[in-house]
Structure formats: C-alpha cells, structure tokens
Write an enzyme that holds these catalytic residues in place. Structure first.
Site, PDB file in Angstrom:
ATOM      1  N   ASP A 119       1.112  -1.133  -0.130  1.00 36.68           N
ATOM      2  CA  ASP A 119      -0.200  -0.023   0.119  1.00 36.68           C
ATOM      3  C   ASP A 119       0.851   1.046   0.048  1.00 36.68           C
ATOM      4  OD1 ASP A 119      -2.375   1.437   0.430  1.00 36.68           O
ATOM      5  OD2 ASP A 119      -1.666   1.881   2.388  1.00 36.68           O
ATOM      6  N   LYS A 148     -11.370   6.086  -3.768  1.00 36.42           N
ATOM      7  CA  LYS A 148     -11.948   7.246  -3.175  1.00 36.42           C
ATOM      8  C   LYS A 148     -13.276   7.628  -3.181  1.00 36.42           C
ATOM      9  CE  LYS A 148      -8.034   8.149  -1.206  1.00 36.42           C
ATOM     10  NZ  LYS A 148      -7.898   6.644  -0.510  1.00 36.42           N
TER      11      LYS A 148
END
Length: 277
Positions: free
Chosen positions: A20, A61
């Site tokens: 990540d 998002k």
C-alpha cells in the site's frame, strides 16, 4: 521465467510483495486522505471527524465518499443542512471537490516511512518484485510517485483504484500487479497494508497478508503524536489495531514496514512445508 504447474503445492520462495502507499510506505499516520476528505465535506458545510474519515480508509476514493455519506452521523448532519440525506449526485459532487484537495494533500505528505528503504533493500536483494496498490487515482499518484522516487523509493508496478473495475476489497489491483510483475502462483505474493481493506484485498486475491499497525490509518497518529503518547497507552492502542487486523484475517501484523523482511522469511518457511495462505 520458471514455469510452475499446479499439480503439486508451491513450496516457495516469496516472489513479490504488493505494498500500500499512505500509512504503509509513505505518509506516517495516513494524514493526506483525512485532510482532503474533511476539507471536501466542509466545502458543503458538513463537518466530519478524522475518526469518521478513517473508518472506510483504503477504499477507492469515490467508494470512500459514498461510505462516509452513508454513515448515520454524517447523513443526519447533511439532512439538517439540506432537508434530505445525501444521494448519489451528492456523492459525485463531494468526490469532485475531493480530487483536487487530495492532489494537494498528497504532495504535502510524501515522506517515506522509517524502515521502508531497508525493507526495499531486502526485497531487491532476495529477488522479490515490488508492486503497489492504492485507493488513490492516477492523477494523485502522478503527484506522489516522483516525490517518493526522489526520496529513493520506486516500485516495479503501480496500480491505482482507477486502473481496475473495482477497488478494495475486490482483488483486481492485486491481480493487475501479478500480471504486470509476471508473477504466479498468487501464494508466492504477500500483500502488505495498514487497513482492513488492504487485508481483505490480499485475502480475496489468495495472497499472504501482513497488516501494518503503528504507521497506519487505524492508529492514525503522526510520529510527533506517537512520541508524546504514554507507553502504556500506545501498547493498548496497538493491541486494538492488531486485534482488528487479525479478526479481518491478516496472517501477520507488524508495527511498521521495516519489520516485514523477517515475516517474509517466516512465510518462506511455511511455503517450504506446503502451507498456503
């Protein structure tokens, strides 16, 4: 490339990691997304807290905005202002506000997390390819990637949530990394991240998973805030994060990315005994 045929268990070694970004390799405490989401909702007159923002952290998002709008607390504040709960049009509007704010925030939070470069050295030294997945979109990564590279971090593969049909917890970013890196079987890959979404992504892809507790979003502290925290309080908070990650199915939990090489060695031992994720 060595050809593996699945007529017997894969016995190692680890061939790749999928890392990540915010909270795992850069941006200690995962501050960039928190700042951007709070500011985006504030533009609509809706106040949200850092803890509310961190709940869905790791998602694409747009999905993150949708999840925040679906929180009863946020939905009620929205209703008080606009006379109704937020709908899909509102999600798109807030997301539209979020993107430029996120780009600015990402640029301000590109510092590498301590321990990353030694871990990268270990991966490189052991022939382990380095992929990445992120809830950030391509425009956001176009800002972050050169800043990370200037500090010495350049992965072999960068896959954004906008590059695949669905973001986390779906496994598609992990699959794309495996293709880009030309790595298989998937039990030869380790997913490393600081959110439950990271862990679920890795599990859904059939990979080993390592949760990162101290530098990540779940703990949600800057290095300065961490240093100011009493030792007992820090231990208790880290134990809660570790518990959440293990409940989500993480195979291992470490405090920071610098501890991952020793876990890779442990995974190699498990693979050599015929174990799979």
């Amino acid at each position: 490339m060595e050809i593996f045929v699945r007529n017997k268990p894969y016995t190692g070694p680890v061939k790749a990691v999928v890392l990540d970004w915010a909270g795992t390799t850069v941006d200690f405490g995962c501050m960039a997304p928190v700042t951007a989401f709070i500011e985006a909702f504030a533009l609509r007159g809706v106040e949200i807290s850092a803890s509310e923002v961190r709940g869905p952290m790791g998602l694409m998002k747009m999905d993150h905005v949708r999840a925040l709008c679906g929180l009863p607390s946020v939905s009620e504040r929205w209703r008080e202002l606009f006379g109704r709960i937020p709908n899909e049009d509102d999600v798109r509007l807030v997301y539209g506000d979020t993107v430029p704010l996120m780009v600015l925030s990402v640029a301000d939070h590109a510092e590498l997390i301590p321990g990353l470069l030694p871990a990268i050295g270990y991966f490189r030294g052991n022939g382990i390819k380095i992929g990445t997945s992120t809830g950030y979109t391509t425009p956001m990564m176009e800002v972050l990637l050169p800043r990370a590279e200037k500090r010495g971090y350049r992965p072999d593969s960068v896959v954004c949530s906008s590059d695949v049909p669905r973001g986390r917890p779906f496994p598609f970013m992990c699959y794309r990394n495996a293709i880009d890196l030309e790595v298989y079987p998937l039990e030869a890959v380790v997913k490393i991240g600081d959110t439950v979404s990271d862990i679920r992504e890795g599990l859904n892809a059939g990979m080993w998973t390592i949760g990162v507790s101290k530098s990540g979003s779940d703990l949600g502290l800057t290095e300065a805030e961490l240093d100011a925290l009493p030792a007992d309080d820090l231990r208790n908070r880290l134990a809660l994060v570790e518990s959440r990650f293990l409940e989500a199915g993480a195979h291992f939990v470490v405090e920071h990315i610098g501890r991952c090489p020793e876990i890779i060695e442990e995974i190699n031992d498990l693979l050599s005994q015929g174990e799979v994720p």
